[in-house]
Design a protein around this motif. Structure first.
Motif, PDB file in Angstrom:
ATOM      1  N   SER A 210       0.293  -0.935  -0.029  1.00  5.55           N
ATOM      2  CA  SER A 210       0.018  -0.019   0.153  1.00  5.55           C
ATOM      3  C   SER A 210       0.542   1.483  -0.285  1.00  5.55           C
ATOM      4  N   TYR A 211       0.097   2.398   0.463  1.00 12.30           N
ATOM      5  CA  TYR A 211       1.004   4.117   0.655  1.00 12.30           C
ATOM      6  C   TYR A 211       1.445   4.144  -0.643  1.00 12.30           C
TER       7      TYR A 211
ATOM      8  N   TYR B 242      -7.540   2.626   0.765  1.00 11.24           N
ATOM      9  CA  TYR B 242      -7.491   3.733   1.793  1.00 11.24           C
ATOM     10  C   TYR B 242      -9.484   4.721   2.206  1.00 11.24           C
TER      11      TYR B 242
ATOM     12  N   HIS C  61      -4.359  12.253  10.347  1.00 15.42           N
ATOM     13  CA  HIS C  61      -2.752  12.110  10.726  1.00 15.42           C
ATOM     14  C   HIS C  61      -2.195  14.129  10.060  1.00 15.42           C
TER      15      HIS C  61
ATOM     16  N   ASP D 110       0.452  10.241  13.311  1.00 16.70           N
ATOM     17  CA  ASP D 110      -0.153   8.491  13.059  1.00 16.70           C
ATOM     18  C   ASP D 110      -0.754   8.437  14.440  1.00 16.70           C
TER      19      ASP D 110
ATOM     20  N   TRP E 245      -1.391   0.045   5.955  1.00 15.00           N
ATOM     21  CA  TRP E 245       0.224   0.188   5.541  1.00 15.00           C
ATOM     22  C   TRP E 245       0.865  -1.363   4.956  1.00 15.00           C
ATOM     23  N   ARG E 246      -0.185  -1.872   4.823  1.00 15.53           N
ATOM     24  CA  ARG E 246       0.328  -3.456   4.462  1.00 15.53           C
ATOM     25  C   ARG E 246       1.136  -2.483   3.477  1.00 15.53           C
TER      26      ARG E 246
ATOM     27  N   HIS F 214       9.244   9.439   7.999  1.00 14.78           N
ATOM     28  CA  HIS F 214       7.956   8.779   8.404  1.00 14.78           C
ATOM     29  C   HIS F 214       9.122   7.425   9.249  1.00 14.78           C
TER      30      HIS F 214
ATOM     31  N   ALA G 169       6.671   0.915   7.991  1.00 14.43           N
ATOM     32  CA  ALA G 169       5.428   0.464   8.257  1.00 14.43           C
ATOM     33  C   ALA G 169       4.572  -0.617   9.527  1.00 14.43           C
TER      34      ALA G 169
ATOM     35  N   ARG H 189       3.757   2.212  11.926  1.00  9.01           N
ATOM     36  CA  ARG H 189       2.949   3.265  11.623  1.00  9.01           C
ATOM     37  C   ARG H 189       1.526   2.214  12.516  1.00  9.01           C
ATOM     38  N   VAL H 190       1.586   0.789  12.205  1.00 10.23           N
ATOM     39  CA  VAL H 190       0.433   0.865  13.558  1.00 10.23           C
ATOM     40  C   VAL H 190       1.088   0.234  14.507  1.00 10.23           C
TER      41      VAL H 190
END
Length: 674
Positions: free
Chosen positions: A69-70, A491, A511, A576, A616-617, A634, A637, A640-641
């Motif tokens: 993702s992202y 998303y 965010h 986050d 955030w996969r 950042h 990932a 971020r989870v």
């Protein structure tokens, strides 16, 4: 790669105006139950609990540094852009039209036979100008003139709002001049960094050889360039030091700079660019002080070698294949890719970068659902209300500061989908002249930027193309931006339940809203000026809480011995963590948020958390991740989870997180700022 194709397909389905919404909703599976790894406890590693089966089986394509993702969702986005480009490049269009410019630029770059036949012929006029340099004055004249072609080497010029008077654009000069990813790469001695240093030196030497320099001389020239860069790097502030806004703003009189740094010739440089400035912002003065000294202490022959190297590097990917291969040989050491992108993929990227708002118009017409824009605006408004509620309930902030915070919150400008006013490109694109097209577009971009000087900021302008999967907050304009590219699954989906959308795009919205109040955003007022709107006591409490978050993230491990850099990522980590609570509070205002009905076997609160882990996969190559940790603001990932969720009370209740679980934190240990 299949997952990315499915994401692309989901976008196409969601953008169809003729399908039955109820049927689409019934057919969609927003929680991939079969990919949940039930062998992992949610409280041990929620990222892998949700994504583990996918992570263990996902294959990173040879020409990519990651998948998921992202930012990696931009891979299937480029496939959509390729379809547009193949279509418009095959047709006949009116001269000067969007379709003609986009189609012919793409076609010119696809003609690799003609590009390879020219070798480095197109860049010879620029190299000839370098040969004419005889002293510091002519060196600075060349460097300045190249800025007009958007080719910056030792001068890092940008035009944007004055930090203390956001109503006017001024000239900002930042530290620059390096070829490695960051100043630290010149001084670290671990094996990975040494490998990157060697690859860079080899790259420079290859560029010189490709322009008819003998191999041994090429190696010496590469070493000379590297030596200059290392001296410049010594003056660079670190990424962490650059987070302190006021310490990176130094508005200085040009007359003073002329006296202090005569070798840079500030007045002459500005006049050559057509900038009539009495003062400029020198963001990192130590760099320009060092540059002024080096301009005299380093022989002019070595400076000529330096600007030649940076010129060749700047254009390497638009010259013949040997130059392109040399560029990739260096980049793959950083990214871990083993194969180059196809020519179609490369050109989709180049068109998006150089004609992005022209291509963006074609993208929006084909793929963007206007209903998505209305729905996301509703979510943004709901999250603003939730954020206000959270501000009101803060136990560490005084009423006077709360009032200022809420004024700033509701002053934020919201941009969704695509610009209200499209950027135009004042260029003539020739289907048979790729290098000249690139140069013309670079010159147009530089002219576009320089033209902003001395004017009020254009509040309709966008800093990203509509097709890009990203979002951002701009403190100088106090605005949040959500392009069409990110308004897709995972998303956002028009037919998803609120738990999925609030845990997805709601998390992203929260965010970006929180960025207005992170360690940097908090230094700007509602009008985009660097101005203190806090009481001293409140600001000290705020800094204390952010320090707790810095310390927590410093403890997170990546790649065995490599740790997250808490001080460098504090802004994103604050965003986050704040986003979780803001999105959740907004979600609880919805009908589903107040219900307990299960879907796919999960409660609404569980689905909210599952959606957060899904957006955030990401799976990346180790080489890419190592560079990412050293250079990106950042967190990786997985953190971020797991990082924000360990501070999120509803997560503990939803998944019965208990003491003894690896990521369990007691209530007292859970860090909450916003």
């Amino acid at each position: 790669m299949k997952n990315l194709l499915y994401a692309s397909l989901a976008l196409l389905i969601s953008c169809s105006q003729q399908n039955d919404p109820d049927k689409l909703k019934a057919e969609r599976n927003f929680v991939e139950v079969s990919q949940i790894d039930t062998s992992i406890k949610p409280g041990d590693n929620f990222f892998m609990y949700v994504n583990g089966i996918w992570y263990d089986t996902a294959r990173i394509a040879d020409d990519q540094s990651g998948v998921g993702s992202y930012s990696f969702l931009n891979i299937p986005q480029k496939m959509l852009l390729q379809d547009i480009l193949e279509e418009v490049s095959a047709g006949e269009h009116a001269s000067g039209s969007i379709d003609q410019k986009v189609g012919d630029f793409y076609a010119s770059g696809m003609d690799t036979e003609a590009i390879n036949e020219r070798g480095f012929e197109p860049i010879k006029p620029i190299l000839a100008k370098i040969e004419e340099i005889t002293d510091v004055a002519s060196l600075m004249s060349f460097v300045t003139e190249e800025i007009k072609s958007n080719n910056q080497s030792i001068l890092g010029l940008g035009i944007s709002p004055d930090a203390e008077n956001s109503s006017i654009n001024i000239a900002h000069f930042s530290q620059t001049g390096l070829g490695l990813p960051d100043r630290d790469y010149y001084f670290k001695t671990d094996s990975s960094t040494i490998g990157i240093q060697k690859a860079y030196l080899d790259y420079l030497a290859t560029l010189f050889q490709l322009t008819s320099t003998e191999p041994e001389t090429a190696k010496k020239d590469a070493a000379a360039v590297y030596a200059i860069e290392k001296k410049l790097a010594e003056s660079h502030k670190t990424r962490i030091e650059r987070r302190i806004v006021k310490e990176n703003y130094h508005k200085m009189a040009v007359s003073e700079l002329d006296q202090k740094e005569p070798n840079i010739a500030w007045s002459k440089t500005l006049n050559q660019l057509g900038l009539k400035a009495d003062s400029v912002d020198v963001r990192q003065p130590a760099y320009y002080s060092t540059l002024n000294i080096l301009l005299k202490s380093v022989p002019i022959s070595e400076w000529k070698t330096y600007v030649k190297a940076h010129t060749l590097s700047s254009f390497a990917d638009v010259l013949s294949k040997p130059f392109e291969d040399a560029s990739f040989a260096y980049e793959k050491v950083i990214s871990g890719q083993s194969a180059q992108l196809t020519r179609q993929q490369q050109m989709a990227q180049k068109v998006d970068r150089q004609l992005g708002f022209a291509l963006g118009q074609l993208y929006v017409k084909r793929y963007f659902n206007e209903d998505a824009k209305k729905r996301v605006l509703d979510l943004v408004n709901n999250l603003q209300k939730a954020f206000e509620s959270r501000i009101n309930k803060l136990d560490w902030m005084s009423d006077s500061t709360k009032t200022q915070a809420k004024e700033k919150l509701y002053a934020i400008t919201k941009k969704i989908g695509y610009p209200d006013e499209w950027r135009e490109y004042n260029v003539t694109i020739d289907r048979n002249k790729y290098f000249e097209n690139v140069l013309a577009l670079r010159q147009d971009q530089s002219s576009y930027e320089l033209d902003k000087f001395g004017k009020a900021p254009n509040k309709l302008e966008w800093g990203t193309t509509p097709s890009t999967v990203t979002a951002y907050y701009n403190p100088s304009l106090n605005e949040i931006v959500f392009p069409a590219g990110i308004l897709q699954y995972p998303y956002f989906d028009l037919y998803a339940d609120d738990a999925i959308n609030y845990g997805g795009i709601g998390m992203v919205i929260g965010h970006e809203l929180t960025h207005a109040f992170d360690d940097q955003g908090a230094q700007y007022d509602k009008d985009g000026n660097v101005k203190n709107w806090w009481t001293d006591e409140d600001y000290e409490k705020f800094k204390g809480k952010t320090q707790q978050l810095i310390d927590r993230y410093d403890s997170f491990t990546v790649l065995d011995s490599v740790h997250v850099k808490g001080a460098m990522t504090i802004g994103e980590n604050t965003a986050d963590n704040g986003a979780l609570y803001i999105a959740y509070e907004a979600f609880k205002l919805t009908e589903q948020g107040q219900d307990t009905t299960k879907i796919d076997g999960f409660t609404p609160d569980q689905r909210f958390c599952l959606s957060i882990a899904r957006i955030w996969r990401v799976k990346t190559r180790d080489e890419f991740l190592r560079t990412y940790v050293n250079t990106n603001s950042h967190s990786p990932a997985v953190w971020r989870v797991n990082g924000p969720l360990m501070n999120f009370d509803p997560f503990y209740t939803a998944f019965n997180i208990q003491p003894g679980d690896i990521n369990y934190k007691s209530e007292e240990e859970r860090i909450k700022i916003w």
